[in-house]
Structures are given as structure tokens and as C-alpha cells.
Design an enzyme around this catalytic site. Structure first.
Site, PDB file in Angstrom:
ATOM      1  N   LYS A   1      71.967 105.867 -32.759  1.00 43.51           N
ATOM      2  CA  LYS A   1      71.345 104.690 -34.325  1.00 43.51           C
ATOM      3  C   LYS A   1      71.427 106.252 -35.216  1.00 43.51           C
ATOM      4  CE  LYS A   1      67.217 102.366 -35.637  1.00 43.51           C
ATOM      5  NZ  LYS A   1      66.736 101.659 -34.974  1.00 43.51           N
TER       6      LYS A   1
ATOM      7  N   SER B   1      66.323  96.570 -36.693  1.00 43.58           N
ATOM      8  CA  SER B   1      66.714  98.017 -37.180  1.00 43.58           C
ATOM      9  C   SER B   1      68.240  98.200 -36.778  1.00 43.58           C
ATOM     10  CB  SER B   1      65.620  98.798 -37.866  1.00 43.58           C
ATOM     11  OG  SER B   1      65.512  99.456 -36.472  1.00 43.58           O
TER      12      SER B   1
ATOM     13  N   SER C   1      62.840  96.753 -32.552  1.00 42.31           N
ATOM     14  CA  SER C   1      64.132  97.096 -33.442  1.00 42.31           C
ATOM     15  C   SER C   1      65.256  97.417 -31.883  1.00 42.31           C
ATOM     16  CB  SER C   1      64.212  98.826 -34.395  1.00 42.31           C
ATOM     17  OG  SER C   1      63.710  97.536 -35.100  1.00 42.31           O
TER      18      SER C   1
HETATM   19  N1  GLN Z   1      60.712  94.622 -37.854  1.00 45.00           N
HETATM   20  C1  GLN Z   1      60.200  95.486 -37.605  1.00 45.00           C
HETATM   21  C2  GLN Z   1      59.650  96.231 -39.066  1.00 45.00           C
HETATM   22  O1  GLN Z   1      59.733  96.554 -39.931  1.00 45.00           O
HETATM   23  C3  GLN Z   1      60.464  96.846 -36.455  1.00 45.00           C
HETATM   24  C4  GLN Z   1      60.893  97.743 -36.799  1.00 45.00           C
HETATM   25  C5  GLN Z   1      61.568  98.637 -35.345  1.00 45.00           C
HETATM   26  O2  GLN Z   1      61.387  98.485 -34.459  1.00 45.00           O
HETATM   27  N2  GLN Z   1      61.885 100.120 -35.545  1.00 45.00           N
HETATM   28  O3  GLN Z   1      58.561  97.325 -39.082  1.00 45.00           O
END
Ligand code: GLN
Length: 485
Positions: free
Chosen positions: A78, A153, A177
Site C-alpha cells: 500500500k 482505504s 481499511s
Molecule cells: N473508512 C475509515 C475512514 O475513513 C477507515 C479508514 C482506515 O481504516 N484507514 O477513516
């Protein structure tokens, strides 16, 4: 078995017995990337030259008999994990041209195993989002239906594994994410216990919640990658100095004596009926396999997790993102006055969602509101953690859906942040409590993937892998592959 659908353990067998070389294998994956990437858009950077160099080195290791399960195996990282000499963008204009001078610990560890890094994966900007549409570069498409999101994400990581562009990937999970995109793309995604995997070299979003973990095609691969990346690191002060087991040892299909709870608050209102049915069917399967299941468990503070998360995560983010000032590194707007340079650097460097989080966070932390918001959220965080502790006195694991719905359409939620935030209701509480949880493939609704989440007490990754493995042995969801068209 086609060669671009190999799991790590299958590739390892072929590499070790010299039926295929790492260079050959890497070329097949680079070709596959070339072929499907115009449709899937999972990669920010393809590191073809580096990959071939690493593959050659891996072949030398294999020839000398020095083989690790990851030696010679293509891996995708990532794009919020630092890679020495390779652009690390966080899918943000702010870091579009940033080339780190060092490797994150997890990358160092993969390199130490002789893995082949084939690229950096697209993501929501600074990991803020649930669909990868917040990437400042381009959105990623779900390989199961290109008009839908891959989740986020870590959407690039999950989509690439599902599309056969890499054998495995690393993601990061602050509120879901890793697990949510794993569920949306029908792959396995594990968020380890907070402190189990070093965060050194992971670009910080919300430091008390962030954790790195594997995205793989099956549970055995998940254990193999966890073996490679878990463990104490003196460079991360939250890293836990306890030894790590061999996570493949727990992969037995015997669930006798295991106690599983099903918390009713996770079967939320507005949840898609097919998701509920699929998860309940999967739990029945675990019962058949020998687990004791209690269907009516209650975790009454669950509904507050979303609000708590959206105070704590933006607060930490606002502090972490203060470093992007156009002076130290990253995008820098040139202006005559220092203030204008600073303002415009942040105005043009950050996207809308990142700015929204910074504003939410600075507000919650400001004098006069700190007690009402941040401190209150921290207190509720303690209650949520205590509630899990109590549940784990009675159960070895809790089972929920990973997400309330199947993957949604690209564009469907971009203008409605609250709807977007709601797609993580089932995953956020786990980060708040610092627990480990895994998402595994558990069915399909009209051809779209459904993920099941298994949650455990701190450092019980082995229990989660054991349950996941037993379920995987009894089903074949993980064997299905999308036809990309
Ligand atoms: N979707 C969540 C957010 O927008 C979690 C994101 C993540 O786990 N990095 O913060």
C-alpha cells in the site's frame, strides 16, 4: 491452476522444486498487470525493474537452498508504507513526488524474506475513506464488477490480489481499511492486534488506531505473511515486546470446544438482507464444524463506536498532518510570504476529505471543546474496550458481517460522507478496542462478494486463523475468481 492465480504456498512449492523461477513468475505477474491494470487501476507505481532485480536475487537464494515461504513471491505494498527509493504518495498530491530514503519495517522484513516488490497500491488519500475514490490520483475499480468500488482505504491492495495482479499485498487498517476492501473483493484480510506489527515507516493517519496487515487469497497465505511481518520493533514505541508464534501451526480444521458469540448490534438496521443471510449461514457452518455458538450476545455500546471514531481519528489526523507545511517535504507552494506559502501548500496539497478530517479534528481538540468531544470520546472508548473484555471472558471469538452491504457503485456515496462512514460500522469498534479481526470470503449476492468478520481478544490471531481456516476448508468461496470484463 494457472500461474497468475497461485497462492503463496503454491508458488513456494513450484519455486522450491525449481519448476518455475522467480524471474519467470514475476514476468507473468507484470504481464497480468499490464493486461488488466487499464480496467482495475490498483497500482500507483509498478516497480518492474526493481521486481526483476529482486526476482533474480531470489533465484540465487533458492539455488543456494536459502528459501523462505515468501522468497521469490510477488508482493504489492500500500502506498502509505515507505519504500526506499520508490515513490510513496499516500495517493495525495501532497506526497506525489516523495521518494523516501528508508524502508518501513514491514518492507524491510519482506525484503529480508526475499519477496519481490512489484509495486505500490492505490488508496484513499492518507487512508481516509472506504472506497478508494478519495485517491487524488484515480479511483480503483472492483474486479468483480468494474462499475463498483473495491472498498477502502486499501482498495488497490485488495483489488490487485483479487485480479491476480499480485500474489499478496500489505494494507493498513485504522477503522476497517484492510477488512472492508478484503470483504468487497472476496480476499482474506487481517488487522492484527494493535502493537503486533510495527508501524515504523507507515505514514501516520491516526496513530492509536493504525495497524498494518496482510491481504491474501487464502488463510494459509495470511498466516505466512503474518509470520513475516509480526514482531517487536524498537523503532515503534507501541510495538509489543512479546514473542510471535508460528501462525501456520494453528491451521487445523478442528473447532471443537471453541465458543463463538454473535453480537446482535452488528446486524444493523439498513443492512442488506442477503448479507445477513450469508453470515448466518456461515455461522451455522461453524456450528456444524464443532464450535459452540451463542446467537444472542449483546454489546450495547457498539452504536457509539462510529461517533467515537470520528472524534478520535480526525483529532489524531489533524495533529499528524500538521507536518505537511511545504517546508520539510512534499508539495511546496512558492509564495512571497511564509503564511501564504503554508496556506496554499495545504489548500492545493490536500483533498476535500483530508481537509474535512483536519477541520473536525482541530475543532474537537480546541480549548473549550476538548472536554466535551475528545475527552468524552476517550471515555466511551474505554467503555467499548471493557465491553469486549467482558465478552471475551465467555467467548473465544465474535462473528459479524464485515460490511452491511455488498460493494456499492462508484460515485454512489462520494457526495454523502455520512453514508460513506456508515460502511465501516462493523469494523470501526475493533480498532477502537485495539483487537485483532479477520475478514474472509463468505458468499456472494448476485455475483458480488460478502465478507465475514471474526474478532478476537488481544493477541489471539491464532484463534482467528484457526476458525477462518476451518471455514475455508469447508467452503469454496475463496477459490472463485472474477472474470474481468
Ligand atoms: N473508512 C475509515 C475512514 O475513513 C477507515 C479508514 C482506515 O481504516 N484507514 O477513516
Amino acid at each position: 491452476m494457472t500461474i497468475n492465480q497461485l497462492t503463496i504456498h503454491e508458488a513456494h512449492r513450484l519455486l522450491k522444486s525449481k519448476q518455475v523461477s522467480s524471474v519467470e513468475l514475476t514476468k507473468v505477474y507484470l504481464e497480468r498487470i499490464h493486461q488488466v491494470e487499464p480496467k482495475v487501476c490498483a497500482f500507483v507505481t509498478v516497480t518492474d525493474e526493481l521486481a526483476l532485480r529482486q526476482a533474480q536475487k531470489a533465484d540465487e537464494l533458492i539455488a543456494s537452498g536459502d528459501v523462505n515461504p515468501l522468497t521469490g513471491v510477488p508482493a504489492l505494498i500500500k502506498d502509505n508504507m515507505c519504500t526506499k527509493g520508490i515513490r510513496t504518495t499516500c495517493s495525495s498530491k501532497m506526497l506525489e513526488n516523495l521518494v523516501p530514503p528508508y524502508d518501513a519495517t514491514v518492507v524491510e522484513k519482506l525484503n529480508g524474506c526475499g519477496a519481490v516488490i512489484i509495486g505500490k497500491a492505490n488508496m484513499d488519500e492518507f487512508a481516509m475513506g472506504s472506497s478508494t475514490e478519495n485517491s487524488a490520483l484515480f479511483p480503483t475499480h472492483n474486479p468483480w464488477d468494474l462499475s463498483r468500488v473495491p472498498g477502502g482505504s486499501s482498495g488497490g491492495s485488495a483489488a490487485a490480489v483479487a485480479a491476480g495482479e499480485t500474489i499478496f499485498a500489505l494494507g493498513s487498517d485504522t477503522g476497517g481499511s484492510i477488512r472492508q476492501p478484503a470483504g468487497f473483493c472476496s480476499v482474506v484480510g487481517l488487522k492484527p492486534t494493535y502493537g503486533r506489527v510495527s508501524r515504523y515507516g507507515l505514514v501516520a493517519f491516526a496513530s492509536s488506531l493504525d495497524q498494518i496487515g496482510p491481504l491474501t487469497q487464502d488463510v494459509t497465505d495470511c498466516a505466512l505473511v503474518l509470520n513475516a511481518i509480526a514482531g517487536y520493533d524498537s523503532r515503534d514505541s507501541t510495538s509489543v515486546p512479546s514473542p510471535t508464534p508460528d501462525y501456520t501451526r494453528c491451521l487445523t480444521a478442528d473447532l471443537n470446544g471453541l465458543r463463538i458469540g454473535v453480537p446482535r448490534e452488528y446486524f444493523v438496521e439498513g443492512m442488506q438482507a442477503e448479507v445477513e443471510t450469508a453470515i448466518k449461514t456461515a455461522i451455522n457452518k461453524l456450528e456444524e464444524l464443532g464450535a459452540g455458538v451463542e446467537w444472542e450476545v449483546s454489546l450495547p455500546h457498539t452504536p457509539y463506536a462510529l461517533a467515537v471514531y470520528y472524534i478520535i481519528a480526525p483529532s489524531e489526523a489533524s495533529a499528524n498532518l500538521a507536518r505537511y507545511d511545504g517546508v520539510k517535504y512534499g508539495f511546496s507552494y512558492q509564495a512571497d510570504s511564509m503564511w501564504e506559502a503554508l496556506e496554499k501548500t495545504r489548500q492545493y496539497g490536500f483533498g476535500a476529505e483530508v481537509k474535512r478530517r483536519i477541520m473536525l479534528g482541530t475543532y474537537a481538540l480546541s480549548a473549550g471543546y476538548y472536554d466535551a468531544y475528545y475527552l468524552k470520546a476517550q471515555k466511551v472508548r474505554t467503555l467499548i474496550r471493557q465491553e469486549f473484555d467482558q465478552a471475551f471472558e465467555k467467548f473465544d471469538a465474535l462473528i459479524t458481517p464485515t460490511s452491511p452491504t455488498v460493494p456499492f457503485k462508484l460515485g454512489e456515496k462520494v457526495d454523502d460522507p455520512l453514508q460513506m462512514y456508515l460502511s465501516d460500522v462493523c469494523t470501526l469498534p475493533i480498532n477502537i478496542a485495539g483487537l485483532p479481526a479477520i475478514s474472509i470470503p463468505a458468499g456472494f449476492a448476485e455475483g458480488l462478494p460478502i465478507g465475514m468478520q471474526i474478532i478476537g481478544k488481544p493477541f489471539s490471531e491464532e484463534t482467528l486463523l484457526k476458525i477462518a481456516y476451518a471455514y475455508e476448508q469447508a467452503t469454496d468461496w475463496h477459490k472463485r475468481r472474477p472474470a474481468i470484463e
